[in-house]
Design a protein around this motif. Sequence first.
Motif, short mmCIF file in Angstrom:
data_model
loop_
_atom_site.label_atom_id
_atom_site.label_comp_id
_atom_site.label_asym_id
_atom_site.label_seq_id
_atom_site.Cartn_x
_atom_site.Cartn_y
_atom_site.Cartn_z
N LEU A 1 -46.47 -11.93 41.92
CA LEU A 1 -46.55 -11.44 43.30
C LEU A 1 -47.43 -12.35 44.16
N PHE A 2 -48.53 -12.83 43.58
CA PHE A 2 -49.43 -13.70 44.35
C PHE A 2 -48.72 -14.99 44.75
N PHE A 3 -48.04 -15.62 43.80
CA PHE A 3 -47.38 -16.89 44.11
C PHE A 3 -46.16 -16.69 45.01
N ALA A 4 -45.49 -15.55 44.87
CA ALA A 4 -44.38 -15.26 45.78
C ALA A 4 -44.89 -15.09 47.20
N ALA A 5 -46.02 -14.39 47.34
CA ALA A 5 -46.62 -14.22 48.67
C ALA A 5 -47.08 -15.57 49.22
N LEU A 6 -47.65 -16.40 48.36
CA LEU A 6 -48.08 -17.73 48.80
C LEU A 6 -46.88 -18.55 49.26
N LEU A 7 -45.78 -18.50 48.51
CA LEU A 7 -44.57 -19.22 48.90
C LEU A 7 -44.08 -18.77 50.26
N LEU A 8 -44.04 -17.46 50.48
CA LEU A 8 -43.58 -16.94 51.76
C LEU A 8 -44.48 -17.40 52.90
N LEU A 9 -45.78 -17.35 52.66
CA LEU A 9 -46.72 -17.78 53.69
C LEU A 9 -46.59 -19.26 54.01
N VAL A 10 -46.38 -20.06 52.97
CA VAL A 10 -46.33 -21.50 53.16
C VAL A 10 -45.04 -21.93 53.87
N VAL A 11 -43.88 -21.37 53.44
CA VAL A 11 -42.62 -21.81 54.05
C VAL A 11 -42.47 -21.29 55.47
N SER A 12 -43.22 -20.26 55.83
CA SER A 12 -43.15 -19.74 57.19
C SER A 12 -44.34 -20.18 58.04
N SER A 13 -45.17 -21.08 57.50
CA SER A 13 -46.34 -21.53 58.23
C SER A 13 -45.95 -22.40 59.41
N VAL A 14 -46.75 -22.34 60.43
CA VAL A 14 -46.49 -23.10 61.66
C VAL A 14 -47.08 -24.50 61.52
N PRO A 15 -46.31 -25.54 61.87
CA PRO A 15 -46.87 -26.89 61.83
C PRO A 15 -48.16 -26.97 62.64
N GLY A 16 -49.17 -27.56 62.01
CA GLY A 16 -50.47 -27.66 62.66
C GLY A 16 -51.45 -26.61 62.19
#
Length: 425
Positions: free
Chosen positions: A300-315
């Motif tokens: 769950l932690f790494f899935a949440a991290l993946l979601l946060l990273v792929v949806s992160s805003v450039p910058g």
Amino acid sequence: MAALAVSAESSGRPGEASNARHLPVLDGLRGLAILLVMQHHFWGLAFGLGGRAPTLAIDLHMRALFAVGWSGVDLFFVLSGFLITGILCDAKRSNFYFRNFYARRLLRIFPLYYAFLVFALFLLPNFHRLVGPDQVSQLRASQFWYWTYTMNIGSAVKQFHTQVPIVHSQFWSLAVEEQFYLVWPLLILLLSRRTMTVVCGVLVGAALAVRFVLVDPISASFANLNAAHVLLPARIDTLALGALIALMVRGGSDLIPFRRYAFPVAAGSLLVLTVLFVRHHGLSVLDRDVATIGFSALALFFAALLLLVVSSVPGSALHRVFTSSGLRMLGRYSYAIYVCHLLLAFELAAEFVRHDVSRTVFGSQIPLNIVFSLVCTAGSIAVAWLSWHFFEKQVLKLKRYVPYGRPRPAVERPAVAERPMLAAP
């Protein structure tokens, strides 16, 4: 494993083509995963071969902390579920769906893996200073499981009596990936996106149930202690959670609104892992609590991290971290690093011990561990760089003969909004 054995379909590397948009942050996630795995294996190895256990409290705490690096494999699994599901969904209506998928996987994974096996089985024994003869004999005795990508089964089922050489013990995860490839393409082809979403949710719960069974004394007659750690049915939740995110994207979902759920999920999972770490003085994969609740929390932690990273805003800070040149470089060469790093580390550790370099500094192993880790990391990157540029990249040029091609006309079905693929391995 897919996440590390996969080079981006849309990365612009030789032999690769896709209309998908590659996300550089995924290279950064791969880089974090391989960094965790490397430090898990490197930290304390030279002292371990020398038979000198740490004595200072700070050394013991550092060893427990770096030992958690095995969790990098779980991050690889989550990434694999995301990336492979994305590829399959995008190719679902293309011609030669199975042929092209398996041919491209074969070209990416098999050449380096089997070249390494040939080296370890037939060339390595000629270099007597490389790893002890007992390791070579163990590898030869168990080689069937390596050639067939079933080493995880051979080591987990008691009746097989397989002794896995520690120098090549990381290959259990590659076996899990290959077994995942056998079933996942068929499920993606036959089932709708909505049904696959339900299947992923069921698999997350089923994996936890399987692990509870495997760690229970009733399974002691057929399952070794590592069964809950290395068998695909017990680890499918990591792959399924990554796949679930890919299915969300393919269904037209905007990931941004889901970020509000990712933060509490990540925080809650990290809290569970922290409690387990404190309670058990580390996170051992053979501990019952870690192998059940702990594995679920990691997934769950790494899935949440993946979601946060792929949806992160450039910058943003998160985006800058995972697009940093260091992590992206590690991610780019992660497959060869994963295959070769442990053998290289054992040889270097033997040299440290042979020349009595692995000494403590004021009673602490930390300074020499840092030096050893840096040397091994640099050596692993150098070997991986050579492997990529002079071997892997040349083989991947053959992918041009098995392009995914244009999709077949869709059959009559309810319209589903398709989004461009966020990333492909």
